[in-house]
Design a protein around this motif. Structure first.
Motif, PDB file in Angstrom:
ATOM      1  N   GLY A  26      23.937  -1.962   9.234  1.00  0.00           N
ATOM      2  CA  GLY A  26      22.613  -1.390   9.432  1.00  0.00           C
ATOM      3  C   GLY A  26      21.640  -1.803   8.348  1.00  0.00           C
ATOM      4  O   GLY A  26      21.930  -2.631   7.489  1.00  0.00           O
ATOM      5  N   ALA A  27      20.458  -1.198   8.407  1.00  0.00           N
ATOM      6  CA  ALA A  27      19.414  -1.509   7.432  1.00  0.00           C
ATOM      7  C   ALA A  27      19.869  -1.092   6.033  1.00  0.00           C
ATOM      8  O   ALA A  27      20.334   0.036   5.842  1.00  0.00           O
ATOM      9  CB  ALA A  27      18.124  -0.794   7.806  1.00  0.00           C
ATOM     10  N   PRO A  28      19.742  -1.977   5.044  1.00  0.00           N
ATOM     11  CA  PRO A  28      20.159  -1.613   3.690  1.00  0.00           C
ATOM     12  C   PRO A  28      19.226  -0.575   3.071  1.00  0.00           C
ATOM     13  O   PRO A  28      18.002  -0.642   3.240  1.00  0.00           O
ATOM     14  CB  PRO A  28      20.080  -2.939   2.928  1.00  0.00           C
ATOM     15  N   VAL A  29      19.808   0.390   2.391  1.00  0.00           N
ATOM     16  CA  VAL A  29      19.042   1.408   1.668  1.00  0.00           C
ATOM     17  C   VAL A  29      18.901   0.935   0.216  1.00  0.00           C
ATOM     18  O   VAL A  29      19.892   0.595  -0.429  1.00  0.00           O
ATOM     19  CB  VAL A  29      19.751   2.771   1.733  1.00  0.00           C
ATOM     20  N   VAL A  30      17.673   0.907  -0.262  1.00  0.00           N
ATOM     21  CA  VAL A  30      17.390   0.417  -1.612  1.00  0.00           C
ATOM     22  C   VAL A  30      16.807   1.546  -2.441  1.00  0.00           C
ATOM     23  O   VAL A  30      15.766   2.129  -2.078  1.00  0.00           O
ATOM     24  CB  VAL A  30      16.410  -0.771  -1.588  1.00  0.00           C
ATOM     25  N   TRP A  31      17.446   1.862  -3.556  1.00  0.00           N
ATOM     26  CA  TRP A  31      16.983   2.927  -4.445  1.00  0.00           C
ATOM     27  C   TRP A  31      16.027   2.357  -5.477  1.00  0.00           C
ATOM     28  O   TRP A  31      16.338   1.387  -6.175  1.00  0.00           O
ATOM     29  CB  TRP A  31      18.168   3.581  -5.154  1.00  0.00           C
ATOM     30  N   ARG A  96      15.574  -6.068   7.092  1.00  0.00           N
ATOM     31  CA  ARG A  96      14.546  -5.127   6.642  1.00  0.00           C
ATOM     32  C   ARG A  96      15.162  -3.887   5.984  1.00  0.00           C
ATOM     33  O   ARG A  96      15.994  -3.206   6.597  1.00  0.00           O
ATOM     34  CB  ARG A  96      13.661  -4.726   7.822  1.00  0.00           C
ATOM     35  N   PRO A  97      14.766  -3.583   4.748  1.00  0.00           N
ATOM     36  CA  PRO A  97      15.376  -2.466   4.022  1.00  0.00           C
ATOM     37  C   PRO A  97      14.662  -1.139   4.270  1.00  0.00           C
ATOM     38  O   PRO A  97      13.538  -1.095   4.767  1.00  0.00           O
ATOM     39  CB  PRO A  97      15.195  -2.892   2.565  1.00  0.00           C
ATOM     40  N   ALA A 113       6.082  -2.518  -0.291  1.00  0.00           N
ATOM     41  CA  ALA A 113       5.852  -2.566   1.145  1.00  0.00           C
ATOM     42  C   ALA A 113       4.590  -3.359   1.457  1.00  0.00           C
ATOM     43  O   ALA A 113       4.553  -4.137   2.422  1.00  0.00           O
ATOM     44  CB  ALA A 113       5.744  -1.147   1.702  1.00  0.00           C
ATOM     45  N   ARG A 114       3.558  -3.170   0.639  1.00  0.00           N
ATOM     46  CA  ARG A 114       2.316  -3.929   0.843  1.00  0.00           C
ATOM     47  C   ARG A 114       2.550  -5.423   0.649  1.00  0.00           C
ATOM     48  O   ARG A 114       2.045  -6.242   1.412  1.00  0.00           O
ATOM     49  CB  ARG A 114       1.241  -3.425  -0.124  1.00  0.00           C
ATOM     50  N   PRO A 123       9.658  -3.506   5.010  1.00  0.00           N
ATOM     51  CA  PRO A 123      10.539  -2.338   5.082  1.00  0.00           C
ATOM     52  C   PRO A 123      10.578  -1.699   6.466  1.00  0.00           C
ATOM     53  O   PRO A 123       9.577  -1.657   7.189  1.00  0.00           O
ATOM     54  CB  PRO A 123       9.938  -1.389   4.048  1.00  0.00           C
ATOM     55  N   ALA A 124      11.769  -1.200   6.824  1.00  0.00           N
ATOM     56  CA  ALA A 124      11.954  -0.495   8.084  1.00  0.00           C
ATOM     57  C   ALA A 124      11.578   0.974   7.957  1.00  0.00           C
ATOM     58  O   ALA A 124      11.408   1.676   8.958  1.00  0.00           O
ATOM     59  CB  ALA A 124      13.410  -0.616   8.539  1.00  0.00           C
TER      60      ALA A 124
END
Length: 255
Positions: A26-31, A96-97, A113-114, A123-124
């Motif tokens: 799935g979409a990677p989660v980025v902290w 897309r993260p 994101a911009r 980003p998703a």
């Protein structure tokens, strides 16, 4: 559980960033952590647990001068930390993260994101925790007494006592001046994806009305705002962690 050693990303100028990854689908989660925080802090670890339990890819890292990454904190500005975030996303994400930004990390998530708008890594979704948008100007400079402003202007740095560390935090003239290059509240803010904001109403660092202001500026994106009546800036209680994990899960499911 044994402490996972970091991996390293070379980003030029002989500088390396420390990061941790977990594999999944799935979409990677980025902290994206906060000002002087690190990738092993409470909320970052809680998201690692969630990602592990749900088989989600997860990336966390330390900005330059933070945590285990190289460099001295006072030598960096928001431009550097935004560049670190983009370098990490571009080198480690294959799709897309979902960007999860805490405090300063919320501002960096919106700036990233911009920058990524219209690219394959747009980003998703965004989950923002007490997002400190424009904090260097609105929450620091505008609130400082004249004497502290003079110290920063004349000496180049003011050592601010910290509630979260025994060591003071250097607030540099370079940080303030660079922050002005990235101010977002002057016009519409475009994330290009769904946004969920979590904000405590007893936050002494980022007043909850800043979150309302952000919602108003995100006029073209779908936004959910969760106000926690007794929540502080950290939002790290078990109930707060559960809200964070649920918000990330909801965005991840829709991604």
């Amino acid at each position: 559980m044994e402490r996972q050693p970091p991996q390293w990303l070379e980003i030029g100028q002989g500088r390396r960033l420390a990061f941790l990854t977990q594999q999944g689908d799935g979409a990677p989660v980025v902290w994206l952590g906060g000002f002087r925080s690190d990738m092993r802090a409470t909320k970052a670890e809680a998201l690692a647990d969630w990602a592990r339990d749900h088989g989600r890819p997860y990336l966390r890292f330390d900005y330059g001068g933070h945590g285990e990454s190289e460099g001295n904190f006072g030598d960096f500005t928001l431009s550097d930390w935004l560049g670190d975030a983009l370098a990490m996303i571009e080198s480690q994400c294959s799709r897309r993260p979902i960007l999860v930004g805490s405090s300063m990390g919320g501002w960096i998530a919106l700036l990233a994101a911009r920058k990524l708008l219209g690219s394959p890594l747009q980003p998703a979704g965004l989950v923002l925790i007490a997002p400190a948008v424009d904090f260097s100007e609105e929450l620091m400079w505008a609130q400082m007494p004249d004497a502290i402003r003079r110290t920063i202007q004349q000496e180049g740095v003011w050592l601010r006592p910290s509630e979260y560390s025994p060591d003071p935090t250097p607030i540099t003239r370079a940080l303030i001046e660079d922050g002005r290059r990235h101010l977002m509240f002057g016009g519409e803010i475009k994330a290009g994806c769904p946004v969920h904001i979590l904000q405590g109403m007893r936050d002494p660092d980022v007043p909850w009305r800043q979150a309302i202001k952000l919602v108003e500026h995100l006029s073209g994106d779908p936004v959910v705002l969760t106000l926690v009546k007794d929540g502080d800036h950290r939002l790290s209680t078990p109930a707060d962690i559960a809200r964070l994990q649920a918000a990330v899960a909801a965005v991840a499911t829709a991604a």
